[in-house]
Design a protein around this motif. Sequence first.
Motif: not given
Length: 142
Positions: A129-138
């Motif tokens: 896979f490729t990470l294309v966007e980070c929505q947030g951290f938890y």
Amino acid sequence: MSVVCSICGEAHVKCAAVVDPNTKKFLEFSDGAFLDGLCENCGFVVLTDPEEVQTDIGKRYREHLASEKSEPRFAYCHIVRTDNYDGCEGQYIRLDGGPVDENDDRLIASCNGIEELKAMSVPSGDRDFTLVECQGFYTQRP
């Protein structure tokens, strides 16, 4: 870096633009023009700019530290599967290097911190896979 194919990582991509058909003059990019396009190798795919994604990850990470006063343990990201392309999907990535439960279909990977997370934004044959966007951290996974 430049906009690349989220599957193969090549920059031989094209995206849509608004052109006056009478004058053939370029007018503007359409909304979302850089989100998907045509890769010479892979066909129609999600496009990504790894440098932009990494900058956004850093910004969101600093915002999390400022508001939560603790290291995040999970990141919720949009990813593109490179082994079985079907557009983007939301997945959690563990940041503390802990195990990934094979039965958990919403936790795709584990890494050791923010720099390894950023590296996942660069398409690689070493990952599926490729990470294309980070929505947030938890701190805790919802």
